[in-house]
Design a protein around this motif. Structure first.
Motif, short mmCIF file in Angstrom:
data_model
loop_
_atom_site.label_atom_id
_atom_site.label_comp_id
_atom_site.label_asym_id
_atom_site.label_seq_id
_atom_site.Cartn_x
_atom_site.Cartn_y
_atom_site.Cartn_z
N ILE A 1 9.18 23.33 4.89
CA ILE A 1 10.59 23.30 5.26
C ILE A 1 10.77 22.44 6.51
N PHE A 2 11.68 21.47 6.42
CA PHE A 2 11.99 20.61 7.56
C PHE A 2 13.34 21.00 8.12
N ASP A 3 13.45 20.94 9.43
CA ASP A 3 14.71 21.27 10.08
C ASP A 3 15.58 20.01 10.12
N ILE A 4 16.50 19.89 9.15
CA ILE A 4 17.39 18.73 9.05
C ILE A 4 18.79 19.17 9.45
N PRO A 5 19.39 18.50 10.43
CA PRO A 5 20.76 18.88 10.80
C PRO A 5 21.75 18.56 9.68
N ALA A 6 22.77 19.37 9.54
CA ALA A 6 23.74 19.21 8.46
C ALA A 6 24.49 17.88 8.58
N GLU A 7 24.65 17.36 9.78
CA GLU A 7 25.38 16.10 9.94
C GLU A 7 24.67 14.94 9.24
N SER A 8 23.35 14.95 9.25
CA SER A 8 22.62 13.84 8.64
C SER A 8 22.68 13.90 7.13
#
Length: 46
Positions: A11-18
């Motif tokens: 699991i990678f922590d990807i911000p919702a904005e990206s």
């Protein structure tokens, strides 16, 4: 309840904005689909 460690490693922590960012590849895909659909409609009309 938490996930096991072997599952959490992927699991990678990807911000919702990206995730909502519009890229040049998205615009190119939309433009090519639009042109292809317009050409197909014009061929069926003529």
């Amino acid at each position: 309840m938490t996930l096991p460690p072997h599952v959490k490693n992927d699991i990678f922590d990807i911000p919702a904005e990206s995730l909502w960012r519009l890229t040049a590849k998205d615009v190119q895909g939309f433009a090519s689909t639009y042109v292809a659909a317009t050409a197909a409609i014009l061929i069926f009309i003529i």
